[in-house]
Write a protein that holds these residues in place. Sequence first.
Motif, mmCIF file in Angstrom:
data_model
loop_
_atom_site.group_PDB
_atom_site.id
_atom_site.type_symbol
_atom_site.label_atom_id
_atom_site.label_comp_id
_atom_site.label_asym_id
_atom_site.label_seq_id
_atom_site.Cartn_x
_atom_site.Cartn_y
_atom_site.Cartn_z
ATOM 1 N N THR A 7 -23.217 14.744 -27.542
ATOM 2 C CA THR A 7 -22.114 15.091 -26.649
ATOM 3 C C THR A 7 -21.638 13.817 -25.938
ATOM 4 O OG1 THR A 7 -23.042 17.291 -26.273
ATOM 5 C CG2 THR A 7 -21.388 16.509 -24.695
ATOM 6 N N LEU A 8 -20.337 13.525 -26.065
ATOM 7 C CA LEU A 8 -19.783 12.291 -25.519
ATOM 8 C C LEU A 8 -18.482 12.560 -24.757
ATOM 9 C CD1 LEU A 8 -20.165 9.917 -28.621
ATOM 10 C CD2 LEU A 8 -21.599 9.931 -26.572
ATOM 11 N N PRO A 9 -18.170 11.737 -23.733
ATOM 12 C CA PRO A 9 -16.857 11.829 -23.080
ATOM 13 C C PRO A 9 -15.756 11.466 -24.077
ATOM 14 C CG PRO A 9 -18.396 10.542 -21.761
ATOM 15 C CD PRO A 9 -19.047 10.751 -23.085
ATOM 16 N N ASN A 64 -3.857 18.853 -30.365
ATOM 17 C CA ASN A 64 -3.104 17.629 -30.632
ATOM 18 C C ASN A 64 -4.016 16.455 -30.949
ATOM 19 O OD1 ASN A 64 -0.700 16.176 -30.869
ATOM 20 N ND2 ASN A 64 -0.813 15.432 -28.761
ATOM 21 N N LEU A 65 -5.324 16.700 -31.152
ATOM 22 C CA LEU A 65 -6.276 15.638 -31.450
ATOM 23 C C LEU A 65 -6.792 15.765 -32.874
ATOM 24 C CD1 LEU A 65 -8.338 15.687 -28.127
ATOM 25 C CD2 LEU A 65 -6.394 14.240 -28.704
ATOM 26 N N THR A 66 -7.042 14.620 -33.499
ATOM 27 C CA THR A 66 -7.534 14.637 -34.875
ATOM 28 C C THR A 66 -8.945 15.224 -34.942
ATOM 29 O OG1 THR A 66 -8.307 12.359 -34.600
ATOM 30 C CG2 THR A 66 -6.141 12.653 -35.568
ATOM 31 N N LYS A 67 -9.238 15.900 -36.039
ATOM 32 C CA LYS A 67 -10.561 16.494 -36.209
ATOM 33 C C LYS A 67 -11.634 15.412 -36.304
ATOM 34 C CE LYS A 67 -13.421 19.920 -37.251
ATOM 35 N NZ LYS A 67 -13.814 20.947 -36.267
ATOM 36 N N ILE A 68 -11.276 14.324 -36.983
ATOM 37 C CA ILE A 68 -12.211 13.204 -37.140
ATOM 38 C C ILE A 68 -11.760 12.067 -36.225
ATOM 39 C CG2 ILE A 68 -13.067 11.430 -38.721
ATOM 40 C CD1 ILE A 68 -13.003 13.464 -40.921
ATOM 41 N N GLY A 69 -12.712 11.525 -35.480
ATOM 42 C CA GLY A 69 -12.442 10.388 -34.611
ATOM 43 C C GLY A 69 -13.526 9.340 -34.783
ATOM 44 N N THR A 70 -13.538 8.383 -33.879
ATOM 45 C CA THR A 70 -14.506 7.290 -33.966
ATOM 46 C C THR A 70 -15.354 7.257 -32.701
ATOM 47 O OG1 THR A 70 -12.967 5.977 -35.289
ATOM 48 C CG2 THR A 70 -14.778 4.793 -34.226
ATOM 49 N N VAL A 71 -16.659 7.181 -32.892
ATOM 50 C CA VAL A 71 -17.566 6.952 -31.778
ATOM 51 C C VAL A 71 -17.584 5.443 -31.513
ATOM 52 C CG1 VAL A 71 -19.948 7.062 -30.956
ATOM 53 C CG2 VAL A 71 -18.979 8.980 -32.236
ATOM 54 N N ALA A 72 -17.247 5.058 -30.291
ATOM 55 C CA ALA A 72 -17.089 3.636 -29.960
ATOM 56 C C ALA A 72 -17.923 3.287 -28.731
ATOM 57 C CB ALA A 72 -15.623 3.302 -29.717
ATOM 58 N N GLU A 73 -18.221 1.980 -28.619
ATOM 59 C CA GLU A 73 -18.985 1.477 -27.476
ATOM 60 C C GLU A 73 -18.080 0.620 -26.604
ATOM 61 O OE1 GLU A 73 -23.034 -1.130 -26.484
ATOM 62 O OE2 GLU A 73 -22.346 -0.876 -28.551
ATOM 63 N N ALA A 95 -16.872 10.330 -36.855
ATOM 64 C CA ALA A 95 -17.598 11.523 -36.432
ATOM 65 C C ALA A 95 -16.695 12.742 -36.531
ATOM 66 C CB ALA A 95 -18.109 11.359 -34.997
ATOM 67 N N ASN A 96 -17.295 13.879 -36.987
ATOM 68 C CA ASN A 96 -16.600 15.172 -37.029
ATOM 69 C C ASN A 96 -16.711 15.855 -35.678
ATOM 70 O OD1 ASN A 96 -15.559 15.532 -39.700
ATOM 71 N ND2 ASN A 96 -17.676 15.604 -40.430
ATOM 72 N N THR A 97 -15.630 16.470 -35.261
ATOM 73 C CA THR A 97 -15.654 17.216 -33.996
ATOM 74 C C THR A 97 -16.166 18.628 -34.251
ATOM 75 O OG1 THR A 97 -13.722 15.962 -33.289
ATOM 76 C CG2 THR A 97 -14.303 17.927 -32.007
ATOM 77 N N ILE A 98 -17.204 18.993 -33.548
ATOM 78 C CA ILE A 98 -17.729 20.361 -33.638
ATOM 79 C C ILE A 98 -17.093 21.239 -32.573
ATOM 80 C CG2 ILE A 98 -19.820 21.778 -33.438
ATOM 81 C CD1 ILE A 98 -21.374 19.350 -34.489
ATOM 82 N N ARG A 99 -16.985 20.711 -31.365
ATOM 83 C CA ARG A 99 -16.428 21.516 -30.272
ATOM 84 C C ARG A 99 -15.974 20.590 -29.149
ATOM 85 N NH1 ARG A 99 -20.652 23.749 -29.042
ATOM 86 N NH2 ARG A 99 -20.570 25.533 -30.453
ATOM 87 N N TYR A 100 -14.774 20.881 -28.596
ATOM 88 C CA TYR A 100 -14.310 20.219 -27.390
ATOM 89 C C TYR A 100 -14.643 21.092 -26.187
ATOM 90 C CZ TYR A 100 -11.572 16.786 -30.026
ATOM 91 O OH TYR A 100 -11.188 15.771 -30.849
ATOM 92 N N THR A 101 -15.068 20.446 -25.081
ATOM 93 C CA THR A 101 -15.418 21.186 -23.865
ATOM 94 C C THR A 101 -14.703 20.548 -22.689
ATOM 95 O OG1 THR A 101 -17.619 21.620 -24.771
ATOM 96 C CG2 THR A 101 -17.291 22.022 -22.405
ATOM 97 N N GLU A 108 -15.173 16.608 -22.828
ATOM 98 C CA GLU A 108 -16.303 16.179 -23.626
ATOM 99 C C GLU A 108 -16.181 16.787 -25.018
ATOM 100 O OE1 GLU A 108 -20.005 15.467 -20.540
ATOM 101 O OE2 GLU A 108 -19.787 17.444 -21.470
ATOM 102 N N ALA A 109 -16.896 16.190 -25.966
ATOM 103 C CA ALA A 109 -16.875 16.709 -27.334
ATOM 104 C C ALA A 109 -18.285 16.634 -27.920
ATOM 105 C CB ALA A 109 -15.906 15.907 -28.198
ATOM 106 N N GLU A 110 -18.639 17.700 -28.649
ATOM 107 C CA GLU A 110 -19.871 17.676 -29.436
ATOM 108 C C GLU A 110 -19.489 17.167 -30.816
ATOM 109 O OE1 GLU A 110 -21.875 21.383 -29.478
ATOM 110 O OE2 GLU A 110 -21.874 21.616 -27.297
ATOM 111 N N VAL A 111 -20.062 16.040 -31.232
ATOM 112 C CA VAL A 111 -19.666 15.409 -32.496
ATOM 113 C C VAL A 111 -20.908 15.111 -33.329
ATOM 114 C CG1 VAL A 111 -17.613 14.373 -31.473
ATOM 115 C CG2 VAL A 111 -19.741 13.094 -31.494
#
Length: 801
Positions: A7-9, A64-73, A95-101, A108-111
């Motif tokens: 889970t990430l912001p 309005n957000l892509t299903k696949i995004g990038t986990v970044a530092e 990373a695939n998006t499982i759920r936005y919260t 936040e998103a579970e990816v």
Amino acid sequence: MDTEIITLPVIPTRGLVVYPLSTTQYDVSSKKAVIALTESIKKDQRVFMPATINVLEDEELESNLTKIGTVAEIKQAIRISDSEIRIIVEGLFRANTIRYTETESFMEAEVQEAELTNTDDNITISALKQAVKIAFVKNVQILPQYLRLSNDTVTMIRSCEDAGTLCDLVAEHAIVNLNYKMDILNELDIEKRLNMLLEYLNEEFIILNTEHDIGEKVKASMDENQREYYLKERLKAINDELGENMLGDSDLAEELDKYTEKVDELQLSEENEQKLKKEIEKLSKLPSISQEAGIIRSYLDACLALPWNTSTIDETDIAKIRNKLDSDHYGMKEVKERIIEAIAVKQLCKEKNNQMILCLAGPPGVGKTSIAKSIAEALGKSYARVALGGVHDESEIRGHRRTYLGAMQGRIMYAMTQAKTNNPLILLDEIDKLGNDFRGDPTSALLEVLDSEQNFSFYDHYIDMPFDLSQVLFVTTANNLSSIPAPLRDRMDIIELSSYTSEEKLNIAKKHLIKKQLKKNGLTSKNFKITDSALVDLIENYTREAGVRTLERYIAKLMRKAAVKIVSGEEKSVRISVKNIEDFLGARKFNRDEMNDKDEVGLATGLAWTAVGGVTLPVEVAVTSGSGKLILTGSLGDVMKESAQAAFTCVRTRAETLGIEKDFYKIYDFHIHVPEGATPKDGPSAGITIATAITSALTGRAVRRDIAMTGEITLRGRVLPIGGLKEKSLAAYRLGIRTVIIPKDNVPNLEEIDDTVKNEVKFVPVSTIDEVLDTALCSKKQTGKKHAKKEPKTEVLETRI
């Protein structure tokens, strides 16, 4: 095998796609994204960055957000305004998006790390890689003015062997269309991704080549006198040919026109104007989402915000200026007179090089910073403050060179932007606390700023153009002048502010502090009163300081306690007097009877200078039977130890004259101690004090308790001049001492001492130790105090130095 769900912001990107293994700059401006960034920095600095599908819609809508995004530092975060933060991120993995919260303040998103397919090299993939590289090189070689890639980037792409990484690198640097970029990010099959990229590269080549041809036709059809319309005509021709805006920046022409208009309005020199217009022309040829375009915009905004030709008309009425300064601050005659002198000279002499640079030096709390602001208000100048305490980097003064991300202008140019005029008052606060290390020496950088012969063309590395600082009134503050390098100190007109006397503190409290704290604490002069005698009691018995900060805190404390009584209904109004002040503040912390109540053998009072004003320090001398040892304690520095040894030898040379046994140094041990041993003490002004204490202990003649002294001693008994006489005399005055022995060479310094102190304290100038002893020692010997040869006796004595 499924990877871990994390889970990430979420920080959505608008008009930008972040790829794995790439380093990208992005400006975060939405409130939720800023909060998400803050949460990420608190944890592991990782965020999930999906792309926004439609840049015209809300970027925080899940749809309005892509299903696949990038986990970044997050690698770096720089605040560029109150609501915008510029970040530099490094992509880690898809990373695939499982759920936005939606939390209360951010998303936040579970990816889960996306699983790539067709990752193994085979003949097909090898052939596709080669085709992609050929197409990429063709685009770069034929249309270099549009892609603008460095040789290092091209070399890195040509040498890349991993198919997935190759696709991401080429898509990031060679694909302009945002939808194409998102398609490349979403495709997990490596073979399909290579085919897709190859198709997009060919389309981009056709589009860019057509745009190039149109640009050449437009340029050929324009007259040389119409070249300034080139950017607008070029964009119009592109839109007509393609039927859409391929750059996704419909208002670019309007933005460029505004920049050009602002440059013309500034009326800069021809050289500076041409430089800025070249930057505008460079911006017109870049994709609006590129990093370099953002850097150029920041540079242009910084340059255009500077007050190149904007000034204020200074107040010239000397009477008004004097009234304003007097109403804001009590005392400080020298500072006020220096300002009045500068205004008078400016009216008579119109030359620009008549610049005044003041340095207000003195202990904390005496009003150095506040008087600077008052001067600005009195003269009608804009005001900006630059805090220099702890600054180690030379670039903080001169600015950063525009060779890396995060470069910005120096503090001087930023202060000019804040002031919005080219003749403000700029306060350089705590100039004595500048440091230096491997990043440079800021004090050396300030030499150009504070030199009227150079600062008419001050050169900031970021602005990269000379700026005139000759009309600026620089005021600096310092607690300790000795820590300022001599070349920098030489460029400033130094005005030393000493400690306040009790009378000055009383007037400051009545005219300024009480009014200020009444307003802060919601009280009025009707429901809160404090008598003059209570204020004197507060000054003498609760505060012992050079300035008035502690005094103001105690006044505020009295008002807070009075507010409690008024709000609770105990009292309708509160009156503070000497009788009830302890009920509010507790027992008195200091007593005026700290000075000894009787003359004692060996007791002398010395005076010392510190960064916070003058002080008195006790010295103890113990004489015991022994073999002539000299023991020095009390955390004394090397200079004071040498002074003690010199004083001891001086007394030995005068043993016969003083009536002391000739061989006393063989049969007694001497222990010289300055109390408060944990506090370091040093300085070349304790010699005559120690000599007086030793002589008193050996002769049995008491030292007068109402005398203080300061001065260094030589082996022959000569008294040498000292520094800090103004502060030392104030310390004696505060303690109630009314006679001070000073070196004869310091008599000219008496002019600097406040009239209140001079009227109350008698100064006795001396040139030899004999004069000191004649003045300080009582004529009669106390019984049993003289150390005889046969019956030596120990005496422990306290001395203030």
